[in-house]
Design a protein around this motif. Structure first.
Motif, PDB file in Angstrom:
ATOM      1  N   GLY A  40       0.783  -1.227   0.000  1.00  0.00           N
ATOM      2  CA  GLY A  40       0.000   0.000   0.000  1.00  0.00           C
ATOM      3  C   GLY A  40       0.813   1.276   0.000  1.00  0.00           C
ATOM      4  O   GLY A  40       0.256   2.368  -0.068  1.00  0.00           O
ATOM      5  N   SER A  44       2.743   0.509  -4.588  1.00  0.00           N
ATOM      6  CA  SER A  44       1.542   0.841  -5.366  1.00  0.00           C
ATOM      7  C   SER A  44       1.727   2.067  -6.248  1.00  0.00           C
ATOM      8  O   SER A  44       0.977   2.242  -7.212  1.00  0.00           O
ATOM      9  CB  SER A  44       0.371   1.125  -4.415  1.00  0.00           C
ATOM     10  N   TYR A 155      -0.243  -4.388 -12.753  1.00  0.00           N
ATOM     11  CA  TYR A 155      -0.817  -4.491 -11.410  1.00  0.00           C
ATOM     12  C   TYR A 155       0.301  -4.778 -10.409  1.00  0.00           C
ATOM     13  O   TYR A 155       0.436  -5.895  -9.891  1.00  0.00           O
ATOM     14  CB  TYR A 155      -1.878  -5.584 -11.383  1.00  0.00           C
ATOM     15  N   GLU A 157       0.681  -3.861  -7.362  1.00  0.00           N
ATOM     16  CA  GLU A 157       0.205  -4.234  -6.044  1.00  0.00           C
ATOM     17  C   GLU A 157      -0.178  -5.708  -5.984  1.00  0.00           C
ATOM     18  O   GLU A 157      -0.064  -6.350  -4.939  1.00  0.00           O
ATOM     19  CB  GLU A 157      -0.968  -3.355  -5.597  1.00  0.00           C
ATOM     20  N   ARG A 158      -0.602  -6.272  -7.111  1.00  0.00           N
ATOM     21  CA  ARG A 158      -0.954  -7.691  -7.136  1.00  0.00           C
ATOM     22  C   ARG A 158       0.308  -8.561  -7.195  1.00  0.00           C
ATOM     23  O   ARG A 158       0.308  -9.689  -6.696  1.00  0.00           O
ATOM     24  CB  ARG A 158      -1.902  -8.007  -8.289  1.00  0.00           C
ATOM     25  N   ASP A 483      -8.567  -1.178   0.150  1.00  0.00           N
ATOM     26  CA  ASP A 483      -7.914  -2.403  -0.323  1.00  0.00           C
ATOM     27  C   ASP A 483      -8.654  -2.976  -1.526  1.00  0.00           C
ATOM     28  O   ASP A 483      -8.042  -3.360  -2.531  1.00  0.00           O
ATOM     29  CB  ASP A 483      -7.903  -3.476   0.770  1.00  0.00           C
ATOM     30  N   ARG A 487      -6.348  -1.899  -4.634  1.00  0.00           N
ATOM     31  CA  ARG A 487      -5.230  -2.848  -4.632  1.00  0.00           C
ATOM     32  C   ARG A 487      -5.624  -4.268  -5.010  1.00  0.00           C
ATOM     33  O   ARG A 487      -4.824  -4.983  -5.592  1.00  0.00           O
ATOM     34  CB  ARG A 487      -4.536  -2.821  -3.262  1.00  0.00           C
ATOM     35  N   THR A 490      -8.807  -2.801  -9.684  1.00  0.00           N
ATOM     36  CA  THR A 490      -8.391  -1.436 -10.062  1.00  0.00           C
ATOM     37  C   THR A 490      -9.613  -0.575 -10.378  1.00  0.00           C
ATOM     38  O   THR A 490      -9.513   0.419 -11.089  1.00  0.00           O
ATOM     39  CB  THR A 490      -7.446  -1.465 -11.270  1.00  0.00           C
TER      40      THR A 490
END
Length: 535
Positions: A40, A44, A155, A157-158, A483, A487, A490
């Motif tokens: 986070g 990100s 992505y 964050e993924r 979240d 995250r 999207t």
């Protein structure tokens, strides 16, 4: 948290997650804590590139470039659903800082340093060929261009989340929203962590760490964390802020990435298509020393104007204004504290600082670190941890360890899912799920098979569906609306500011996740507050 651990990792961004994964896969009892959500922070808010660092050749950081190129190749192989090849084109202008021969030499060296790559070598383009490929790009004083390949993680964050999930599957204990607020040290090093569970509001205390190693992976928050150890603490981090804007496509907008010199100050600027299904254009980044609130980092109006101005200089007919901006974000790079150096001169190599010389033998801190090289950071750190614990330094398994969702586009499971779920979901949504989750999309689809009501879109016309929200809560440790929308999916970026679909989103969470009205309104208010302070 009352069991014993070999290793406690503080910070669940991409580097902390990489350490936890590496440690758990090598058999260490591991605890990972993050003060917010995994990925986070800085993770990100990156430019979302998996790259060798072409410009680091100019500062003779050849080892860093080679390391980054090797890690790029590993990620293309082990996380093919998240990390994909990206073609970049560098236009060369007469007034540019680097003449064509220098760029050609840099490209050749880049190819040599990535001798084991699966991507094509570079090629040089004439000015005429460049104009054919990019007719909307400024062609005044154009001499030609260079084209090469790096990687993109749309992505990011993924990728961090799957790293955490991999650590968890290997036996690590992973906890988000658990902030370590104070470290207590004695003659043998750190023995106690004090903190706060931000979900329950309950403080926690982890004791008996004398025989464990504590790894501080707090990124730009490192100084704040370590400052509790002793008075007169000297800073380790000299963070710089990188801001980005996401804009709607315009007539003639590029379908592949551009890497250019900003005309006003010569700093590197990327223009990158972002999103597989309906690409926006990601434009960034800035590189400005930052000393403000790390929990409220925003792109300033001046930075937004700078990025728009440079984009309009590159695309004279685009005439981009703030009206075309879909989203903005900024993050702070945890660079080493470097008195007197310009941001571009500070090394991007990672530094693992052993605090034994300061009388804290069981503490290691990470200074710096890049998205691309997080796996190598984890390997280096765990090697060091094993030596400190007096254990054999076993070979790292992670160069060949697939990520939990690893799948290739040719995998027969994708075609089978397209046939099976065609009556419930459009092909666009199914492809989106495999782009986002890889093979784990099959678990999302199982929720739809059990309850077809979860096939409903979250925020039309975007392809995300209700099952993703429930899956994130049940299987991906999502805790808040932030979240879920920024995250795990999207939706918060694609449908920003997300006010129109919000009642529908909250209705899904009421009906299928058990959120009551008080929870829904609290989460909505917290979500808006987060956007106000970050985006």
């Amino acid at each position: 948290m009352h069991r014993s651990y070999d290793l406690v990792v503080i910070g669940g961004g991409i580097n902390g997650a990489g350490v936890a994964r590496e440690a758990a896969l090598r058999g260490l009892s591991t605890l990972l804590l993050d003060k917010g959500d995994f990925g986070g922070g800085t993770t990100s808010w990156s430019t979302r590139l998996i790259h060798g660092g072409l410009r680091y050749l100019e500062t003779f950081e050849f080892a860093l470039v080679r390391e980054s190129l090797r890690e790029r190749e590993i990620l293309l192989r082990t996380a093919p659903h998240l990390v994909r090849p990206l073609q970049l084109t560098i236009p060369i202008y007469r007034q540019g800082q680097r003449p064509p021969w220098q760029i050609r030499a840099g490209m050749t060296l880049y190819d040599l340093l990535s001798f084991d790559k699966s991507l094509p070598n570079h090629r040089m383009l004439s000015a005429a060929a460049f104009r054919q490929l990019f007719p909307q790009v400024d062609a005044q004083d154009l001499l030609g261009a260079a084209q090469y390949y790096d990687g993109q993680v749309v992505y990011a964050e993924r990728l961090c989340l799957e790293t955490v999930l991999s650590a968890q599957q290997a036996g690590a204990t992973v906890v988000n929203y658990a902030q370590v607020t104070h470290l207590e040290a004695g003659p043998n090093g750190i023995h106690t962590l004090q903190g706060q569970d931000h979900l329950s509001g309950v403080p926690f205390r982890l004791t008996g760490l004398d025989n464990a190693i504590v790894v501080a992976m707090a990124g730009p928050w490192l100084d704040s964390l370590l400052g509790s150890l002793r008075p007169g603490y000297q800073p380790l981090i000299g963070g710089t802020k990188g801001s980005h804007i996401l804009v709607e496509p315009f007539p003639g907008s590029p379908r592949s990435a551009l890497y250019v010199e900003a005309k006003s100050d010569g700093r590197p600027l990327f223009v990158v298509p972002w999103g597989w299904e309906t690409p926006l254009l990601l434009i960034g980044t800035t590189d400005i020393p930052y000393k403000g609130d790390l929990d409220a980092v925003q792109a300033t109006p001046e930075e937004i104007d700078y990025l728009l101005q440079e984009a309009n200089r590159l695309f004279p007919h685009a005439q981009l204004t703030r009206a075309q901006i879909r989203f903005t974000y900024a993050g702070v790079r945890p660079l080493p504290y470097s008195q007197g150096l310009k941001p571009g001169q500070i090394t991007r190599s990672h530094i693992l600082k052993d605090h034994a010389s300061e009388g804290i033998p069981n503490l290691i801190s990470l200074i710096g670190g890049k998205l691309t090289t997080f796996r190598q950071v984890g390997q280096d750190c765990v090697d060091q941890v094993l030596r400190k614990l007096g254990k054999p330094v076993s070979p790292s398994p992670t160069p060949n360890q697939p990520f939990p969702g690893a799948i290739t586009p040719q995998d027969p499971r994708i075609a089978e899912a397209l046939r099976t779920y065609a009556p419930l979901l459009p092909a666009r949504t199914l492809h989106h799920l495999f782009n986002l989750y890889g093979s784990r999309a099959l678990q999302v689809l199982e929720l739809v098979a059990t309850n077809p009501d979860l096939a409903q879109p979250i925020a039309p016309p975007w392809p995300d569906i209700a099952a993703q929200l429930i899956f994130a809560l049940q299987a991906e440790m999502a805790q808040t609306l932030v979240d879920l929308l920024l995250r795990r999916t999207t939706v918060g970026i694609q449908a920003h500011p997300c006010q129109e679909p919000m009642p529908h989103i909250l209705e899904i969470l009421r009906n299928h996740a058990g959120w009551d009205e008080h929870r829904c309104q609290m989460e909505r208010a917290n979500y808006q507050a987060y956007l106000d302070s970050h985006c």
